[in-house]
Design a protein around this motif. Structure first.
Motif, PDB file in Angstrom:
ATOM      1  N   MET A  96       0.777  -1.249   0.004  1.00 16.75           N
ATOM      2  CA  MET A  96      -0.036   0.038   0.032  1.00 16.75           C
ATOM      3  C   MET A  96       1.091   1.210   0.205  1.00 16.75           C
ATOM      4  O   MET A  96       0.879   2.301  -0.696  1.00 16.75           O
ATOM      5  CB  MET A  96      -1.114  -0.069   0.940  1.00 16.75           C
ATOM      6  CG  MET A  96      -1.751   1.269   1.332  1.00 16.75           C
ATOM      7  SD  MET A  96      -2.803   1.807   0.090  1.00 16.75           S
ATOM      8  CE  MET A  96      -3.895   0.364   0.318  1.00 16.75           C
ATOM      9  N   MET A  97       1.883   1.310   0.766  1.00 11.94           N
ATOM     10  CA  MET A  97       2.803   2.635   0.710  1.00 11.94           C
ATOM     11  C   MET A  97       3.451   2.705  -0.383  1.00 11.94           C
ATOM     12  O   MET A  97       3.630   3.946  -1.180  1.00 11.94           O
ATOM     13  CB  MET A  97       3.590   2.554   2.184  1.00 11.94           C
ATOM     14  CG  MET A  97       2.950   2.620   3.611  1.00 11.94           C
ATOM     15  SD  MET A  97       4.461   3.123   4.481  1.00 11.94           S
ATOM     16  CE  MET A  97       4.797   4.897   4.033  1.00 11.94           C
ATOM     17  N   ARG A  98       4.075   1.443  -0.788  1.00 13.26           N
ATOM     18  CA  ARG A  98       4.826   1.651  -2.184  1.00 13.26           C
ATOM     19  C   ARG A  98       3.869   2.118  -3.378  1.00 13.26           C
ATOM     20  O   ARG A  98       4.508   2.945  -4.102  1.00 13.26           O
ATOM     21  CB  ARG A  98       5.378   0.346  -2.509  1.00 13.26           C
ATOM     22  CG  ARG A  98       6.644   0.257  -1.592  1.00 13.26           C
ATOM     23  CD  ARG A  98       7.112  -1.080  -2.024  1.00 13.26           C
ATOM     24  NE  ARG A  98       6.779  -2.298  -1.643  1.00 13.26           N
ATOM     25  CZ  ARG A  98       6.963  -2.884  -0.433  1.00 13.26           C
ATOM     26  NH1 ARG A  98       7.844  -2.331   0.530  1.00 13.26           N
ATOM     27  NH2 ARG A  98       6.220  -3.778  -0.224  1.00 13.26           N
ATOM     28  N   ALA A  99       2.640   1.858  -3.324  1.00  9.29           N
ATOM     29  CA  ALA A  99       1.595   1.904  -4.433  1.00  9.29           C
ATOM     30  C   ALA A  99       1.206   3.756  -4.200  1.00  9.29           C
ATOM     31  O   ALA A  99       1.171   4.446  -5.069  1.00  9.29           O
ATOM     32  CB  ALA A  99       0.514   1.155  -4.238  1.00  9.29           C
ATOM     33  N   CYS A 100       1.199   4.073  -2.958  1.00  5.64           N
ATOM     34  CA  CYS A 100       1.078   5.553  -2.597  1.00  5.64           C
ATOM     35  C   CYS A 100       2.019   6.373  -3.168  1.00  5.64           C
ATOM     36  O   CYS A 100       2.107   7.339  -3.332  1.00  5.64           O
ATOM     37  CB  CYS A 100       0.737   6.040  -1.326  1.00  5.64           C
ATOM     38  SG  CYS A 100      -1.072   5.174  -0.625  1.00  5.64           S
ATOM     39  N   ALA A 101       3.224   5.691  -3.136  1.00  9.16           N
ATOM     40  CA  ALA A 101       4.618   6.428  -3.459  1.00  9.16           C
ATOM     41  C   ALA A 101       4.728   6.482  -5.004  1.00  9.16           C
ATOM     42  O   ALA A 101       5.742   7.226  -5.730  1.00  9.16           O
ATOM     43  CB  ALA A 101       5.747   5.752  -2.791  1.00  9.16           C
TER      44      ALA A 101
END
Length: 230
Positions: A96-101
């Motif tokens: 999730m965090m990598r997708a947001c980044a």
């Protein structure tokens, strides 16, 4: 001595934050679990570009969403019920965090650096950070992540690979937090997108007063499981 230690904080009073740029409070420090939790308990969050010193913010006013007040248009309600999305919590936090980044149209970079991913993953492992994930056919297509302390949720970032995928995650989050008697979802900065969903601004004094109540209510550690369906 114990009482003084409990009241100690890593940060200056939020009332000393700058008006321009709005909310800049402090610079430096680290992204340890202890410092991040202390920041959120006082209505402070980190936001800085890679290669810059860590910058800490407490803007005034503050955009918030009361779970009871989320505004779900008829078209969005249909998407929540019938678009074939599956919403999960805390099953793929790092993704999730990598997708947001990931790069976005019209954006030159991201503030969600590998150091931020590592720091919030430590918060997730400690039971304070959470992801709300929208899936379709086994693919992560949208969602959001944030931090929860007591009965307060702090939204950090969201993304969508399909129309309304992040909105569906936010609607499900608000429904679940209402059931769990959470008082506020912190949205940080005012945006038309969040306002269309019912978010509104509070003066910093009102926000921090409400925050002080909510963070001291019983904490619900992760991993979370959602039990609302509509």
């Amino acid at each position: 001595m114990t009482e003084r230690l409990q009241k100690a904080t890593f940060f200056p009073a939020v009332e000393t934050a700058l008006a321009d740029p709005n909310g800049l409070l402090a610079m430096g420090g680290d992204l340890s679990v202890e410092r991040l939790l202390d920041a959120y308990r006082h209505g402070i969050f980190p936001w800085f570009n890679p290669g810059e010193p860590i910058l800490w913010w407490s803007p005034d006013p503050r955009m918030v969403l009361v779970p009871d007040e989320i505004r779900v248009a008829r078209s969005l309600a249909k998407r929540v019920r019938n678009a074939g999305f599956e919403v999960r919590a805390d099953t793929s936090f790092g993704d999730m965090m990598r997708a947001c980044a990931a790069p976005r149209a019209g954006a030159s970079g991201t503030w969600i650096s590998p150091a931020m991913v590592a720091a919030y993953t430590r918060l997730f492992d400690a039971g304070y950070a959470h992801s709300v994930e929208t899936w379709r056919d086994g693919r992560l297509v949208g969602g959001l992540y944030g931090v929860a302390i007591g009965r307060m949720f702090y939204g950090e970032s969201m993304f969508s690979r399909e129309p309304d995928a992040s909105k569906v995650a936010l609607v499900r989050l608000a429904q679940q937090l209402r059931r769990w008697e959470f008082g506020l979802i912190d949205c940080q900065m005012e945006t038309p997108h969040l306002a269309s969903l019912g978010a509104r601004t509070l003066p910093r004094t009102a926000f921090t007063a409400r925050l002080a109540e909510l963070v001291n209510l019983p904490h619900r550690p992760g991993p979370w499981n959602f039990d609302v369906s509509d």
